[in-house]
Design a protein around this motif. Sequence first.
Motif, PDB file in Angstrom:
ATOM      1  N   ARG A 112       0.832  -1.222   0.000  1.00 45.79           N
ATOM      2  CA  ARG A 112       0.000   0.000   0.000  1.00 45.79           C
ATOM      3  C   ARG A 112       0.857   1.259   0.000  1.00 45.79           C
ATOM      4  NH1 ARG A 112      -2.677  -3.090   3.817  1.00 45.79           N
ATOM      5  NH2 ARG A 112      -1.867  -1.809   5.499  1.00 45.79           N
ATOM      6  N   MET A 113       1.951   1.237   0.725  1.00 50.03           N
ATOM      7  CA  MET A 113       2.839   2.396   0.783  1.00 50.03           C
ATOM      8  C   MET A 113       3.434   2.686  -0.590  1.00 50.03           C
ATOM      9  SD  MET A 113       4.623   1.474   4.427  1.00 50.03           S
ATOM     10  CE  MET A 113       5.845   2.763   4.433  1.00 50.03           C
ATOM     11  N   ILE A 114       3.891   1.656  -1.279  1.00 49.58           N
ATOM     12  CA  ILE A 114       4.469   1.830  -2.614  1.00 49.58           C
ATOM     13  C   ILE A 114       3.412   2.386  -3.562  1.00 49.58           C
ATOM     14  CG2 ILE A 114       5.341   0.585  -4.633  1.00 49.58           C
ATOM     15  CD1 ILE A 114       6.884  -1.225  -2.635  1.00 49.58           C
ATOM     16  N   GLU A 115       2.222   1.846  -3.505  1.00 51.78           N
ATOM     17  CA  GLU A 115       1.142   2.338  -4.364  1.00 51.78           C
ATOM     18  C   GLU A 115       0.864   3.816  -4.095  1.00 51.78           C
ATOM     19  OE1 GLU A 115      -1.961  -0.434  -3.389  1.00 51.78           O
ATOM     20  OE2 GLU A 115      -1.175  -1.975  -4.759  1.00 51.78           O
ATOM     21  N   THR A 116       0.888   4.208  -2.836  1.00 48.08           N
ATOM     22  CA  THR A 116       0.643   5.603  -2.475  1.00 48.08           C
ATOM     23  C   THR A 116       1.737   6.512  -3.005  1.00 48.08           C
ATOM     24  OG1 THR A 116      -0.583   4.956  -0.493  1.00 48.08           O
ATOM     25  CG2 THR A 116       0.320   7.190  -0.522  1.00 48.08           C
ATOM     26  N   VAL A 117       2.989   6.119  -2.813  1.00 43.65           N
ATOM     27  CA  VAL A 117       4.112   6.929  -3.292  1.00 43.65           C
ATOM     28  C   VAL A 117       4.046   7.086  -4.808  1.00 43.65           C
ATOM     29  CG1 VAL A 117       6.629   7.019  -3.538  1.00 43.65           C
ATOM     30  CG2 VAL A 117       5.606   6.381  -1.344  1.00 43.65           C
TER      31      VAL A 117
END
Length: 144
Positions: A112-117
């Motif tokens: 989820r963090m990678i998708e957000t970035v």
Amino acid sequence: MEPRKFLDLAQLLALGTPQPERLRSATSRAYYAVYNVSKKILTDLGFRISTGPSGHGEVCSRFGNSRDTDLQMVGSQLGTLRRFRNNADYDLSDNGPEKPENVKAHVEQAKRMIETVERCCSGQTKQRIVEAIKEYERLVSEGG
């Protein structure tokens, strides 16, 4: 190397046979997936990130000063995930990093963090984020 491949490996390790070394390595790879994707994106946007240990804090700091609430959250979560990674790599007497439910949560959070970035740093808010981080860097360099 494509840094997202670390996430692929983390997912394989987390879903495989629940052995301590696999589970601990999954958390470690999940952290490095987020860190390296983030570092690459920030570098591609024109920011210098140290290749040494201070680079980890620099990524969190840039996101924390992006004036984007989603990236600020990622910056905070990255610091927390780093603590889990350190615990998995260095505190072998703690069995928390060997619990499959913890590890699966770390891997999902990293995804989820990678998708957000990627979403924040490639969309309409990209320029506003770049300007906010540059302003932050200017203030830091001036000592203010």
